[in-house]
Design an enzyme around this catalytic site. Sequence first.
Site, PDB file in Angstrom:
ATOM      1  N   ASP A  54      -6.437  -0.766  -2.836  1.00 23.09           N
ATOM      2  CA  ASP A  54      -5.050  -0.668  -3.322  1.00 23.09           C
ATOM      3  C   ASP A  54      -4.695  -2.054  -3.833  1.00 23.09           C
ATOM      4  O   ASP A  54      -4.133  -2.879  -3.123  1.00 23.09           O
ATOM      5  CB  ASP A  54      -4.132  -0.223  -2.191  1.00 23.09           C
ATOM      6  CG  ASP A  54      -2.734   0.112  -2.681  1.00 23.09           C
ATOM      7  OD1 ASP A  54      -1.812   0.152  -1.847  1.00 23.09           O
ATOM      8  OD2 ASP A  54      -2.552   0.332  -3.891  1.00 23.09           O
TER       9      ASP A  54
ATOM     10  N   CYS B 112       0.302   0.516  -8.199  1.00 23.21           N
ATOM     11  CA  CYS B 112       1.659   1.046  -8.390  1.00 23.21           C
ATOM     12  C   CYS B 112       2.231   0.507  -9.695  1.00 23.21           C
ATOM     13  O   CYS B 112       3.380   0.092  -9.769  1.00 23.21           O
ATOM     14  CB  CYS B 112       2.558   0.707  -7.203  1.00 23.21           C
ATOM     15  SG  CYS B 112       2.732  -1.061  -6.894  1.00 23.21           S
TER      16      CYS B 112
END
Length: 231
Positions: free
Chosen positions: A49, A99
Amino acid sequence: MLVSSFSNRHMQSAFLAVPVCVTSARYYGFGPAKCPGFPPESFDYILLDAPCSALGLRPRLLQQHKLGELLETAAYQRALMYAAVQLLKPGGYLVFSTCTISPAENEVNVRHLLDTYPCLKLVPAEPRVGGPGLMGPADVKALRQAVAAAASRHKTADAAVTADAAVVSASGEADGAEVVLPNSKWGSVDTWCSERWLSSEEAALVQRFDPCDPADTIGFFIAKFQKVCGC
């Protein structure tokens, strides 16, 4: 996050493995990865991530990222990818997520992984919730001009970066000039400025979440890979 058959103590320590590997490599130069306590091909599953520009976060009233900053962030992610690939076992799975809605940090880096590491295969990221990835820029000429302008501003701000640079043609400019891009922070932008990032089949395997979509989510991106052999 990295997962293997290690004990809980090793599992807790594993969260530090990728940053340690990256700092041991030359500045975004992908030198030999040294991961103290974690030999190569130690992990069955890795969730990367990655730190990103966070362009997908909501609500956001002001956005001040410049193109050069997006390219530098993408280059940093590739250093993390390098370490993750070295630590993943053959047969293991790597999930890459961000994101952000920046293609440089999403689809372009998926292309980088597939082209750089033939041991990786893109597989479906399930369950399927998001939409397909982007296959390429809407206007390659405009993109290359934007990158050329960003490079020019960067060069003016820091003339020293030209010592370690790649030359990329600024296609579409009247004088046909070439533009010097700093490799040390941006990495290669050949893929970023290409006409095609992903094939239609590859785009269907990743998941892109756009704040403008009917699902009304934050901007997010997911790609899943399997390491089919050693590399």
